[in-house]
Design an enzyme around this catalytic site. Structure first.
Site, mmCIF file in Angstrom:
data_model
loop_
_atom_site.group_PDB
_atom_site.id
_atom_site.type_symbol
_atom_site.label_atom_id
_atom_site.label_comp_id
_atom_site.label_asym_id
_atom_site.label_seq_id
_atom_site.Cartn_x
_atom_site.Cartn_y
_atom_site.Cartn_z
ATOM 1 N N GLN A 139 0.830 -1.223 0.000
ATOM 2 C CA GLN A 139 0.000 0.000 0.000
ATOM 3 C C GLN A 139 0.853 1.257 0.000
ATOM 4 O O GLN A 139 0.717 2.125 -0.849
ATOM 5 C CB GLN A 139 -0.843 0.058 1.278
ATOM 6 C CG GLN A 139 -1.993 -0.860 1.390
ATOM 7 C CD GLN A 139 -2.980 -0.333 2.428
ATOM 8 O OE1 GLN A 139 -3.940 0.348 2.080
ATOM 9 N NE2 GLN A 139 -2.754 -0.633 3.687
ATOM 10 N N TYR A 199 3.189 -8.838 16.550
ATOM 11 C CA TYR A 199 3.426 -7.835 15.505
ATOM 12 C C TYR A 199 4.056 -6.577 16.117
ATOM 13 O O TYR A 199 5.088 -6.080 15.640
ATOM 14 C CB TYR A 199 2.101 -7.499 14.801
ATOM 15 C CG TYR A 199 2.183 -6.311 13.869
ATOM 16 C CD1 TYR A 199 2.941 -6.374 12.701
ATOM 17 C CD2 TYR A 199 1.493 -5.127 14.142
ATOM 18 C CE1 TYR A 199 3.022 -5.285 11.830
ATOM 19 C CE2 TYR A 199 1.558 -4.037 13.285
ATOM 20 C CZ TYR A 199 2.330 -4.114 12.132
ATOM 21 O OH TYR A 199 2.408 -3.034 11.282
HETATM 22 N N1 LIG Z 1 -1.453 -1.318 7.103
HETATM 23 C C1 LIG Z 1 -1.580 -0.600 8.210
HETATM 24 O O1 LIG Z 1 -2.695 -0.303 8.672
HETATM 25 C C2 LIG Z 1 -0.350 -0.121 8.940
HETATM 26 C C3 LIG Z 1 -0.516 0.591 10.147
HETATM 27 C C4 LIG Z 1 0.628 1.050 10.809
HETATM 28 C C5 LIG Z 1 1.884 0.823 10.281
HETATM 29 N N2 LIG Z 1 2.010 0.106 9.126
HETATM 30 C C6 LIG Z 1 3.354 -0.120 8.596
HETATM 31 O O2 LIG Z 1 3.444 0.526 7.346
HETATM 32 C C7 LIG Z 1 4.326 -0.186 6.492
HETATM 33 C C8 LIG Z 1 3.658 -0.420 5.148
HETATM 34 O O3 LIG Z 1 2.475 -1.179 5.352
HETATM 35 P P1 LIG Z 1 1.457 -1.473 4.180
HETATM 36 O O4 LIG Z 1 0.080 -1.246 4.694
HETATM 37 O O5 LIG Z 1 1.911 -0.806 2.954
HETATM 38 O O6 LIG Z 1 1.645 -3.054 4.074
HETATM 39 P P2 LIG Z 1 1.504 -4.004 2.801
HETATM 40 O O7 LIG Z 1 0.553 -3.420 1.814
HETATM 41 O O8 LIG Z 1 1.253 -5.377 3.327
HETATM 42 O O9 LIG Z 1 2.981 -3.934 2.188
HETATM 43 C C9 LIG Z 1 4.059 -4.599 2.774
HETATM 44 C C10 LIG Z 1 4.894 -5.151 1.665
HETATM 45 O O10 LIG Z 1 6.022 -5.830 2.247
HETATM 46 C C11 LIG Z 1 6.261 -6.975 1.465
HETATM 47 N N3 LIG Z 1 7.017 -7.969 2.209
HETATM 48 C C12 LIG Z 1 6.594 -8.861 3.130
HETATM 49 N N4 LIG Z 1 7.615 -9.632 3.537
HETATM 50 C C13 LIG Z 1 8.717 -9.216 2.851
HETATM 51 C C14 LIG Z 1 10.067 -9.620 2.813
HETATM 52 N N5 LIG Z 1 10.523 -10.645 3.567
HETATM 53 N N6 LIG Z 1 10.923 -8.979 1.980
HETATM 54 C C15 LIG Z 1 10.496 -7.956 1.199
HETATM 55 N N7 LIG Z 1 9.217 -7.539 1.183
HETATM 56 C C16 LIG Z 1 8.344 -8.163 1.996
HETATM 57 C C17 LIG Z 1 4.882 -7.468 1.072
HETATM 58 O O11 LIG Z 1 4.962 -8.318 -0.056
HETATM 59 P P3 LIG Z 1 3.994 -9.607 -0.162
HETATM 60 O O12 LIG Z 1 2.604 -9.100 0.001
HETATM 61 O O13 LIG Z 1 4.329 -10.131 -1.520
HETATM 62 O O14 LIG Z 1 4.424 -10.522 0.940
HETATM 63 C C18 LIG Z 1 4.168 -6.162 0.771
HETATM 64 O O15 LIG Z 1 4.301 -5.787 -0.581
HETATM 65 C C19 LIG Z 1 4.726 -1.457 7.255
HETATM 66 O O16 LIG Z 1 5.967 -1.234 7.854
HETATM 67 C C20 LIG Z 1 3.674 -1.585 8.332
HETATM 68 O O17 LIG Z 1 4.177 -2.234 9.463
HETATM 69 C C21 LIG Z 1 0.925 -0.361 8.433
#
Ligand SMILES: NC(=O)c1ccc[n+]([C@@H]2O[C@H](COP(=O)([O-])OP(=O)(O)OC[C@H]3O[C@@H](n4cnc5c(N)ncnc54)[C@H](OP(=O)(O)O)[C@@H]3O)[C@@H](O)[C@H]2O)c1
Length: 278
Positions: A11, A124
């Site tokens: 995202q 997490y």
């Molecule tokens: N989503 C939320 O509500 C939220 C809230 C607070 C903080 N955050 C933080 O914001 C950041 C971005 O989150 P997001 O919502 O964009 O999450 P997301 O859409 O799930 O994106 C995370 C990406 O990381 C990839 N990934 C997973 N394991 C990996 C690995 N071993 N090596 C390389 N890439 C890997 C995933 O690929 P695959 O899908 O192919 O595994 C996915 O493309 C994260 O650090 C998260 O902790 C998110």
């Protein structure tokens, strides 16, 4: 600037690639292109590019899954982030580590400041806080950006889940005893873009302003999506019975962002309305 982005198909990663590519040389690397748990590959890749900035968006984000896949949670969120930090140190790159409101236990009754001491209550949250600590251990030039409740164009988020459920259900049961700040991914990406143009390293809380429960959020989603005739019923976290414990109150105050006049985040409802207009 030369900017490397991990997790570039997620995202936030995909939004940052789009936004920053306009004025910078951006290297977006997806999970397939760069697995952050592969230390040698991370070091070699970063060393070849020698970026000014590494924005580390890759993470294992499913809090419930993390409770059972504990090893993967720590391998990716803590050790993997350490690999990115070690690689950034070797190239003298500034690292941006994206963290979460889940580093807090949610027992506070007023907004969380960057100076509040984390006390995560889920696997997490612990693994992400581990990532923060490893980044701080290795680097001086870092930004830790804590955010919450992300949604945007990509399908895997609360807004899209509610819209999809509303297509074939007449009633949605949503928790009313967890309060946070929904954050529109393009707003967060713009704030990060402003932040990395400074050298004010440190910890930042970046969310849309204001707060609500998931129940209130769901009601506004249906309102702005103009979906009628679907009833939203408040339930408790206990009734929902999910594997991962979640903070009851995790509203982050964008204190440092405001103090240093870097970027002003708008209210979450304005952002949500904008999302549906677009
Ligand atoms: N989503 C939320 O509500 C939220 C809230 C607070 C903080 N955050 C933080 O914001 C950041 C971005 O989150 P997001 O919502 O964009 O999450 P997301 O859409 O799930 O994106 C995370 C990406 O990381 C990839 N990934 C997973 N394991 C990996 C690995 N071993 N090596 C390389 N890439 C890997 C995933 O690929 P695959 O899908 O192919 O595994 C996915 O493309 C994260 O650090 C998260 O902790 C998110």
């Amino acid at each position: 600037m030369k900017i490397l982005i991990t997790g570039s198909e997620g995202q936030l990663g995909s939004e940052l690639v789009n936004l920053l590519s306009k004025d910078n040389e951006v290297y977006g690397l997806s999970h397939k292109e760069l697995d952050i748990t592969d230390k040698n590959n991370v070091i070699n890749t970063v060393s070849k590019i020698v970026p000014d900035i590494v924005i580390h968006c890759a993470a294992f984000v499913d809090a419930d899954e993390c409770e059972t896949n504990i090893k993967t949670a720590f391998d990716v969120n803590t050790i993997g982030s350490g690999n990115v930090a070690i690689a950034s140190k070797k190239t003298n790159s500034t690292m941006v580590y994206i963290s979460t409101d889940y580093v807090f236990d949610g027992k506070k009754t007023s907004t969380y400041l960057e100076s509040d001491i984390p006390n995560p209550i889920s696997v997490y949250g612990i693994s992400k806080y581990g990532g923060e600590q490893i980044v701080r251990h290795y680097l001086e030039k870092f930004f830790i950006v804590r955010t919450s409740w992300l949604y945007g164009k990509k399908v895997k988020n609360f807004v899209n889940i509610i819209i999809n459920l509303a297509k074939d259900k007449k009633e949605l049961k949503v928790v009313n005893d967890q309060v946070g700040s929904p954050t529109y991914v393009p707003d967060l990406a713009r704030a990060i873009s402003s932040l990395i143009s400074t050298k004010y390293y440190g910890i930042y809380h970046i969310t849309n302003s204001g707060e609500c429960s998931w129940y209130e959020f769901a009601k506004k989603i249906l309102k702005y999506a103009e979906i009628k005739n679907v009833k939203v019923t408040p339930i408790s976290t206990e009734e929902l019975n999910r594997p991962a414990p979640r903070p009851k109150y995790s509203v982050l105050k964008n204190f440092n962002l405001k103090k240093k006049k870097i970027y002003k985040m708008r209210n979450w409802e304005l952002a949500l309305r904008d999302f549906f207009k677009k």
